[in-house]
Structures are given as C-alpha cells and as structure tokens.
Design a protein around this motif. Structure first.
Motif, PDB file in Angstrom:
ATOM      1  N   VAL A  39      35.534 -50.553  28.023  1.00 35.52           N
ATOM      2  CA  VAL A  39      34.380 -51.163  28.710  1.00 35.52           C
ATOM      3  C   VAL A  39      34.452 -51.223  30.075  1.00 35.52           C
ATOM      4  CG1 VAL A  39      33.555 -53.806  28.775  1.00 35.52           C
ATOM      5  CG2 VAL A  39      35.032 -53.013  26.730  1.00 35.52           C
ATOM      6  N   HIS A  40      33.288 -50.827  30.571  1.00 33.13           N
ATOM      7  CA  HIS A  40      33.008 -50.351  31.870  1.00 33.13           C
ATOM      8  C   HIS A  40      31.482 -50.275  32.530  1.00 33.13           C
ATOM      9  CE1 HIS A  40      33.919 -48.662  35.828  1.00 33.13           C
ATOM     10  NE2 HIS A  40      32.917 -47.769  35.641  1.00 33.13           N
ATOM     11  N   ASP A  41      31.130 -51.046  33.424  1.00 33.61           N
ATOM     12  CA  ASP A  41      30.002 -50.987  34.134  1.00 33.61           C
ATOM     13  C   ASP A  41      29.705 -49.478  34.352  1.00 33.61           C
ATOM     14  OD1 ASP A  41      27.473 -50.843  35.398  1.00 33.61           O
ATOM     15  OD2 ASP A  41      28.263 -52.267  36.787  1.00 33.61           O
ATOM     16  N   LEU A  42      28.713 -48.960  33.654  1.00 32.87           N
ATOM     17  CA  LEU A  42      28.580 -47.422  33.784  1.00 32.87           C
ATOM     18  C   LEU A  42      27.716 -47.105  35.209  1.00 32.87           C
ATOM     19  CD1 LEU A  42      27.269 -46.723  30.177  1.00 32.87           C
ATOM     20  CD2 LEU A  42      29.274 -46.116  31.342  1.00 32.87           C
ATOM     21  N   GLU A  43      27.250 -48.240  35.832  1.00 33.08           N
ATOM     22  CA  GLU A  43      26.656 -47.844  37.268  1.00 33.08           C
ATOM     23  C   GLU A  43      27.707 -47.796  38.202  1.00 33.08           C
ATOM     24  OE1 GLU A  43      23.509 -47.710  37.606  1.00 33.08           O
ATOM     25  OE2 GLU A  43      22.636 -48.811  35.717  1.00 33.08           O
ATOM     26  N   CYS A  44      29.181 -47.942  38.031  1.00 31.94           N
ATOM     27  CA  CYS A  44      30.321 -48.009  38.950  1.00 31.94           C
ATOM     28  C   CYS A  44      30.850 -46.576  38.722  1.00 31.94           C
ATOM     29  CB  CYS A  44      30.959 -48.802  38.807  1.00 31.94           C
ATOM     30  SG  CYS A  44      30.383 -50.712  39.204  1.00 31.94           S
ATOM     31  N   PHE A  45      30.841 -45.892  39.825  1.00 31.38           N
ATOM     32  CA  PHE A  45      31.472 -44.543  39.620  1.00 31.38           C
ATOM     33  C   PHE A  45      32.680 -44.620  40.652  1.00 31.38           C
ATOM     34  CE2 PHE A  45      27.025 -44.172  39.332  1.00 31.38           C
ATOM     35  CZ  PHE A  45      26.758 -43.592  37.787  1.00 31.38           C
ATOM     36  N   PRO A  46      33.785 -43.514  40.094  1.00 31.20           N
ATOM     37  CA  PRO A  46      33.649 -42.854  38.785  1.00 31.20           C
ATOM     38  C   PRO A  46      33.980 -43.528  37.706  1.00 31.20           C
ATOM     39  CG  PRO A  46      35.792 -42.490  39.994  1.00 31.20           C
ATOM     40  CD  PRO A  46      34.925 -43.296  40.876  1.00 31.20           C
ATOM     41  N   TRP A  47      33.715 -43.282  36.612  1.00 29.77           N
ATOM     42  CA  TRP A  47      34.106 -43.985  35.318  1.00 29.77           C
ATOM     43  C   TRP A  47      35.557 -43.702  35.054  1.00 29.77           C
ATOM     44  CZ3 TRP A  47      29.823 -41.784  31.730  1.00 29.77           C
ATOM     45  CH2 TRP A  47      28.497 -41.904  32.220  1.00 29.77           C
ATOM     46  N   PRO A  48      36.365 -44.626  34.494  1.00 30.90           N
ATOM     47  CA  PRO A  48      37.845 -44.706  34.115  1.00 30.90           C
ATOM     48  C   PRO A  48      38.141 -43.540  33.125  1.00 30.90           C
ATOM     49  CG  PRO A  48      37.002 -46.533  33.385  1.00 30.90           C
ATOM     50  CD  PRO A  48      35.881 -46.112  33.748  1.00 30.90           C
ATOM     51  N   VAL A  49      37.662 -42.497  33.263  1.00 30.97           N
ATOM     52  CA  VAL A  49      37.829 -41.306  32.480  1.00 30.97           C
ATOM     53  C   VAL A  49      38.547 -40.054  33.083  1.00 30.97           C
ATOM     54  CG1 VAL A  49      36.558 -39.774  30.879  1.00 30.97           C
ATOM     55  CG2 VAL A  49      35.983 -42.113  30.757  1.00 30.97           C
ATOM     56  N   ALA A  50      39.243 -39.450  32.544  1.00 29.61           N
ATOM     57  CA  ALA A  50      39.925 -38.510  33.163  1.00 29.61           C
ATOM     58  C   ALA A  50      39.225 -37.132  33.441  1.00 29.61           C
ATOM     59  CB  ALA A  50      41.219 -37.736  32.251  1.00 29.61           C
ATOM     60  N   ASP A  51      39.086 -36.413  34.295  1.00 28.82           N
ATOM     61  CA  ASP A  51      38.297 -35.068  34.450  1.00 28.82           C
ATOM     62  C   ASP A  51      38.630 -34.207  33.080  1.00 28.82           C
ATOM     63  OD1 ASP A  51      37.992 -36.179  36.897  1.00 28.82           O
ATOM     64  OD2 ASP A  51      38.890 -34.434  37.914  1.00 28.82           O
ATOM     65  N   HIS A  52      37.355 -33.727  32.942  1.00 25.76           N
ATOM     66  CA  HIS A  52      37.227 -32.729  31.724  1.00 25.76           C
ATOM     67  C   HIS A  52      37.920 -33.046  30.659  1.00 25.76           C
ATOM     68  CE1 HIS A  52      36.188 -30.178  35.265  1.00 25.76           C
ATOM     69  NE2 HIS A  52      37.206 -30.256  35.638  1.00 25.76           N
ATOM     70  N   ARG A  53      37.763 -34.374  30.149  1.00 21.78           N
ATOM     71  CA  ARG A  53      38.604 -34.883  28.874  1.00 21.78           C
ATOM     72  C   ARG A  53      37.650 -34.419  27.627  1.00 21.78           C
ATOM     73  NH1 ARG A  53      39.513 -41.086  26.902  1.00 21.78           N
ATOM     74  NH2 ARG A  53      40.127 -40.419  24.865  1.00 21.78           N
ATOM     75  N   PHE A  54      36.441 -34.631  27.680  1.00 27.36           N
ATOM     76  CA  PHE A  54      35.457 -34.540  26.621  1.00 27.36           C
ATOM     77  C   PHE A  54      34.877 -33.211  26.299  1.00 27.36           C
ATOM     78  CE2 PHE A  54      35.703 -39.111  27.503  1.00 27.36           C
ATOM     79  CZ  PHE A  54      36.087 -39.364  26.415  1.00 27.36           C
ATOM     80  N   ASP A  55      34.983 -32.800  25.029  1.00 26.16           N
ATOM     81  CA  ASP A  55      34.184 -31.572  24.479  1.00 26.16           C
ATOM     82  C   ASP A  55      32.701 -31.730  24.452  1.00 26.16           C
ATOM     83  OD1 ASP A  55      36.577 -29.730  23.680  1.00 26.16           O
ATOM     84  OD2 ASP A  55      36.973 -31.477  22.440  1.00 26.16           O
ATOM     85  N   ARG A  56      32.262 -33.119  24.067  1.00 25.35           N
ATOM     86  CA  ARG A  56      30.802 -33.366  24.019  1.00 25.35           C
ATOM     87  C   ARG A  56      30.723 -34.915  24.447  1.00 25.35           C
ATOM     88  NH1 ARG A  56      26.589 -31.408  20.464  1.00 25.35           N
ATOM     89  NH2 ARG A  56      27.966 -29.649  20.098  1.00 25.35           N
ATOM     90  N   ILE A  57      29.409 -35.104  24.804  1.00 20.35           N
ATOM     91  CA  ILE A  57      28.882 -36.459  25.152  1.00 20.35           C
ATOM     92  C   ILE A  57      27.806 -36.692  24.274  1.00 20.35           C
ATOM     93  CG2 ILE A  57      28.208 -37.848  26.773  1.00 20.35           C
ATOM     94  CD1 ILE A  57      30.010 -36.769  28.941  1.00 20.35           C
ATOM     95  N   ILE A  58      27.725 -37.666  23.805  1.00 19.66           N
ATOM     96  CA  ILE A  58      26.607 -38.016  23.103  1.00 19.66           C
ATOM     97  C   ILE A  58      25.925 -39.141  23.939  1.00 19.66           C
ATOM     98  CG2 ILE A  58      25.609 -39.125  21.080  1.00 19.66           C
ATOM     99  CD1 ILE A  58      28.125 -37.868  19.423  1.00 19.66           C
ATOM    100  N   CYS A  59      24.620 -38.888  24.199  1.00 19.90           N
ATOM    101  CA  CYS A  59      23.957 -40.217  25.055  1.00 19.90           C
ATOM    102  C   CYS A  59      22.635 -40.268  24.409  1.00 19.90           C
ATOM    103  CB  CYS A  59      23.581 -39.322  26.583  1.00 19.90           C
ATOM    104  SG  CYS A  59      23.082 -40.474  27.473  1.00 19.90           S
TER     105      CYS A  59
END
Length: 178
Positions: A39-59
C-alpha cells in the motif's frame, strides 16, 4: 491478448485495486484492497520496491490515473530487471472511456510512449532506456472501419477517423534496456 508467463516470473500489478491479475506475484496500490501487497501512494517516489526486482510489470488501466507519467516510467525502469517487460493497457483518447472516469489525469495516443523509447524524433523525457516490443490498438469486433483506416495509416487514422471509429483501448509492451 493471450500472454504467456513463466511460473518463476516475479510480476508486479501496478495500481491493481481489487482486481489483481491472477498471474501477478505482487500488487501495489494506494489503497488496501484484497490482493494488494504494498500500500503506497504511487505519486510518492521512490516506491518501496527494490531495484530490478520484477521481471514484468502489468499496468492495466492505471497509468492514466497518475500525475507524473515521466517519473512513473523512470520508476518502472528502476524496479524492472534488465530485459524485463512493462505492459501498459490504457484507453485511447478518442474512446469515451478515456474521459468517462473523472480520476483520469492523462489521455494517450498510439504514439505517446514513443517518447520513452526513442522511436520519435522528439526529445526523450527520461535518462533510462526502453524499447517498444509491441503496440496495438484494441478494437471491438464491430469496429471494422476503425481497423481498416488504422491499417492504412495510424497517424492519419488518429487525426481524422479515431473519434468516429474509436478503439476501445491500447496495449504497449515495452522492454527495459540497461
């Protein structure tokens, strides 16, 4: 569009709300819904996600809700592995759905994401690199005229015919380049 996913892929569903993609291993949204892991405000950067974590992002139907598209694309680049994919599903500007939702902040064209991939002669807005792997308009079955005019010339179609024969949406598959 039928997409294949490896069972070992780490997939983020960005802005998933209460409809997280069943193939996603993680969901992020600004509200706590079932299926939201971060749960995070996607307008606040950086997001609480590690660098290079995901293989794919679905938007899927979420990018039009964020204010800063450029910063969001940079964040996608940061959290996606090199060679990873960002899938963007969004309404086309000419379809009523683009303007129906009062929380939509942006309306996209077939060429919008070319600014991020360098496929346009215009300036690039990000310092990171992406490559367009696929892009298409999504027409309902009855929109044969729209498909016809689009195949003749995408630019001419958007300028002269898209409001008369609008596509339901658009799909972009963008690869993260290091």
């Amino acid at each position: 569009i039928a997409l294949e996913y490896a069972a070992t892929m780490d997939i983020l569903d960005m802005g998933c709300g209460d409809a997280r993609d069943p193939r996603a291993t993680c969901g992020i949204d600004f509200r706590s819904y079932p299926g939201v892991d971060i749960v995070h405000d996607l307008e606040c950067f950086p997001w609480p996600v590690a660098d290079h974590r995901f293989d794919r992002i679905i938007c899927r139907d979420s990018l039009e809700h964020v204010e800063d598209i450029v910063r969001t694309m940079e964040e996608f680049h940061r959290i996606t592995k090199p060679g990873g994919i960002v899938e963007i599903w969004t309404p086309h500007f000419a379809h009523p759905n683009s303007f129906h939702d009062p929380t939509h902040k942006h309306h996209f064209t077939f060429g919008t994401f070319d600014y991020f991939t360098g496929d346009r002669a215009y300036p690039r807005y990000v310092n990171c690199r992406f490559r367009m792997r696929e892009k298409r308009l999504l027409f309902d079955k009855q929109e044969l005229w729209g498909k016809f005019f689009f195949k003749l010339s995408p630019r001419y179609y958007e300028k002269h015919y898209s409001h008369r024969f609008p596509p339901r949406g658009m799909y972009f598959e963008i690869e993260v380049i290091t």
